[in-house]
Structures are given as structure tokens and as C-alpha cells.
Design a protein around this motif. Sequence first.
Motif, PDB file in Angstrom:
ATOM      1  N   CYS A 167       0.792  -1.178  -0.104  1.00  0.00           N
ATOM      2  CA  CYS A 167      -0.022   0.023  -0.073  1.00  0.00           C
ATOM      3  C   CYS A 167       0.909   1.202   0.080  1.00  0.00           C
ATOM      4  CB  CYS A 167      -0.970  -0.054   1.149  1.00  0.00           C
ATOM      5  SG  CYS A 167      -2.433  -1.123   0.862  1.00  0.00           S
ATOM      6  N   ASN A 190       0.328   1.583  -4.790  1.00  0.00           N
ATOM      7  CA  ASN A 190      -0.713   2.584  -5.255  1.00  0.00           C
ATOM      8  C   ASN A 190      -0.206   3.962  -4.759  1.00  0.00           C
ATOM      9  OD1 ASN A 190      -1.392   1.668  -2.549  1.00  0.00           O
ATOM     10  ND2 ASN A 190      -3.191   3.007  -2.717  1.00  0.00           N
ATOM     11  N   TRP A 246     -11.785   3.778  -0.070  1.00  0.00           N
ATOM     12  CA  TRP A 246     -10.465   3.562   0.102  1.00  0.00           C
ATOM     13  C   TRP A 246      -9.906   2.157   0.007  1.00  0.00           C
ATOM     14  CZ3 TRP A 246      -7.596   3.003   5.666  1.00  0.00           C
ATOM     15  CH2 TRP A 246      -6.385   2.932   5.593  1.00  0.00           C
ATOM     16  N   CYS A 286      -7.389  -0.230  -3.561  1.00  0.00           N
ATOM     17  CA  CYS A 286      -6.505  -1.288  -3.686  1.00  0.00           C
ATOM     18  C   CYS A 286      -6.537  -2.435  -4.208  1.00  0.00           C
ATOM     19  CB  CYS A 286      -5.691  -1.473  -1.917  1.00  0.00           C
ATOM     20  SG  CYS A 286      -4.698   0.174  -1.787  1.00  0.00           S
ATOM     21  N   HIS A 297      -7.783  -1.770   6.745  1.00  0.00           N
ATOM     22  CA  HIS A 297      -7.722  -1.690   5.282  1.00  0.00           C
ATOM     23  C   HIS A 297      -7.579  -3.036   4.549  1.00  0.00           C
ATOM     24  CE1 HIS A 297      -6.800   0.012   1.453  1.00  0.00           C
ATOM     25  NE2 HIS A 297      -5.530  -0.154   1.643  1.00  0.00           N
TER      26      HIS A 297
HETATM   27 ZN    ZN Z   1      -4.040   0.178   0.336  1.00  0.00          ZN
END
Ligand code: ZN
Length: 409
Positions: free
Chosen positions: A43, A81, A224, A228, A253
Motif C-alpha cells: 500500500c 498505489n 479507500w 487497492c 484496510h
Molecule cells: Zn492500500
Amino acid sequence: MHAWPASEVPALPGQGRDLRIHDTATGGLVTLDPGPVARIYVCGITPYDATHMGHAATYNAFDLVQRVWLDTKRQVHYVQNVTDVDDPLLERAERDGVDWVALAEKETALFREDMTALRMLPPQHYIGAVEAIPGIVPLVERLRELGAAYELEGDIYFSVESDSHFGSVSNLDAAAMRLLSAERGGDPDRPGKKNPLDPMLWMAAREGEPSWDGGSLGRGRPGWHIECVAIALDHFGMGFDVQGGGSDLAFPHHEMGASHAQVLTGEFPMAKTYVHAGMVALHGQKMSKSKGNLVFVSQLRRDGVDPAAIRLALLSHHYRADWEWTDEVLRDAMARLDRWRAAVSRPDGPSADALVEEIRGALANDLDAPAALAAVDRWAQRQETEGGTDTGAPGVVTRAVDALLGVAL
Ligand code: ZN
Ligand code: 5CA
């Protein structure tokens, strides 16, 4: 978007070792067994207040993963990302009265410079959230078709109950999840949600905020976690080798991302291994943008600190430990760099064959960088006290430290 230039990784004599590493999902050490091309998704930053030492420490951990793999003669396929649209970025741009696109571009450029200076290997694919939107929209539409998403006042939420594996990344109980959700970008108290933990997949356009055409979703912007997922599935599909980030990403996440992907594909798991780095603190508290207790890589560079010393400061802590950045950490790293440089600048020295194996062994053992540094320290000490007649040794040490630790002597 483009990444940053790669520094060359010297090939070392002998055989690299397979990596044993801590997997958050199983809570124990696993020996990774990637194919000839190892696949890792790390990430990336939300581009403001970049690059602080916490960021740098986390990217250092995943750089080591790649260096261990490269040493086993595997190729590495690395994707990262940039969360170049999200609430915190927009809030910062608003606070500072700057354009959010300009802020993201400036901070991403600074991050690239810092990563280059620190000799972090670049991803082959460096993808912004904004450029990923055309791939995100169909995934959210598909989740809706599957009955795993629902609408609330125009916003679209993912239903965590649609994934039978939900919880298997972080292994937290519901109360802990709820607390962390509130702290880390979720909205557990919003009325009307089916489950307080349900994360947003698509946020309907808000007045004065950027928005994009979302087809059947209406205008809006992506949540969010789905960002990803879209990027990782696009490049890897399911079952890639490692998803990485700091420990603050395990929940929500990475948990939410895994659930999105598992419901979308019907496959499990999204990543074979979930690896998380500890948190770096300053003055007793986690270094974070919201607290503003930050030490920046770029500031140290401007102060004339050699990036190799910054890298050594990061390496002097185990990646899974939470640790505190202090002036002393940096001073020790600068002194170590001087000692190592003096040791390899001689025309000969004690044999370094055993040292290469020690560094390899240390890193293969859950990325024990402090043990690797201690092994180099011992060689440098022998060089200083006894010296040696091996004319190849200084070069071997220089190449091993470069290839395995990313430190240029
Ligand atoms: Zn991420
Ligand atoms: N853009 C998202 C990930 S998709 C994000 O978390 N961005 S970030 O800029 O907040 O953080 C980037 C990376 O740095 C994440 O892996 C995060 O876990 C890590 N990180 C942030 N603060 C620290 C810290 N104090 N110590 C160690 N790692 C940190």
C-alpha cells in the motif's frame, strides 16, 4: 503514473535463502514459496506529509522482502498505489488553501525523490486511485449485483456479512474492530448501516468536492479499500504472494480489501501472506500526519544527512517492532556508516564468505535486519583490529550490503 529509477542490485556468489516471515492472518511465521515471479502489493502513501520516517520504515521492510527474493534469483513483480483522492488529502488541501491535485502531485514527486535517495526498489506498476477509477466502478457494480453492497443516501456500502472469511486477516473481535474502524477512516456510527463496520465502496458526489462518472453508481468517488483491490486484482488476480503495509493497515484496510476481493471472485485468500511493519514514534507517540509529530526524509537530506545513514537507521530496528525515532538513532547510524566505509576502503581484509551467509540467514529469518547489521559490524571490527589478506573481501562486503540491505558504501 511513473515510479522512480531503480538502483542496480548486484548479484552475489552462492545461494539465496527462502524467506520465513510473520503472517498477520495466521499469527505465526510462514516460509514463503513464490513462483519464479514473486508478486507483492504494498500500500502506497496518501500524498501529503510525505515521506516521514514511519513511511520510510514501512517501505524499507518491503524493500528487504524483495531483496531476499532477488537473491534467490526470482523476479519480483511489485505493485504500489498512491491514494491520490481521499478525505484526508482533500481536508489537507482545503486547510492549506491549495489545489488537491497540485498537493498530491507535489508530495508524490517528493516521495519518489526520497525513495530514490534511499535506494528503495521501485514498483513496476505505480498506480494512482484516480487513474484506477475506470476499473473500480465495475467492481462496485458487481458487488451490488452479488447482493454484497447496498445504498445509503446515495453512498454505496459493502456488507461485511457477505464474506464468510471476514475477520481472517486481523483476527480481531467485533468491539476492537469497531474502535479501529472509527479511528481509521470508517463511520461506524452512521445511522442506517446494516453493520457498523461496513465500509464505503463509492461515495456520492459532494458539493465542492471532486467526483467522477460512476456509470450506474452515479457521480462520486471511490472508497479507500476498493482502490487497492481494483489495482491488485488488475495486476495479480487472487492468491498473490504478499500484501504489505504498516500495522495500522491490518484493520480495517487489509481486512476489508480481502473481503471485497473474496466476494468478487469467490476465491480465498486474496493474498497468501499479510505482512505488517511496526509503527515508528516520535516523542512517545506514533508518528502521524494527524498529530504532526513528523521527521521527514527530505528534511534530513537537506540537512546534509547521507541517505545511506537514514537507511541504516531504519535497518537498526526489527521491522515488526514499534520504535522511537531519536537523534541518537541517527547519530549511531552515521557512526556505523563511517566505520563500514572505512572498513571496505582498504585493499584487503578478512574473508567475507561467512558474512554473506550470515546476512542472508538473518534476513531470511523474519527480516532480522539488526542481526544482519551486527554481522557486518563484527566483520568491520575484525578488519580494524586484525585486518586480513583476502583482496576480494572489501568488494564482497560492499556488494552484499548493497544487494541485501540497499546501503551504498
Ligand atoms: Zn492500500
Ligand atoms: N494510502 C494508504 C494506503 S492504501 C495509506 O495508509 N497511506 S499513508 O500515507 O497513511 O501511509 C503509507 C504507509 O506508511 C502505510 O503502509 C502506513 O501503514 C505506513 N505508516 C504510516 N505511519 C507510520 C508510522 N508512524 N510508522 C510506520 N509506518 C507508518
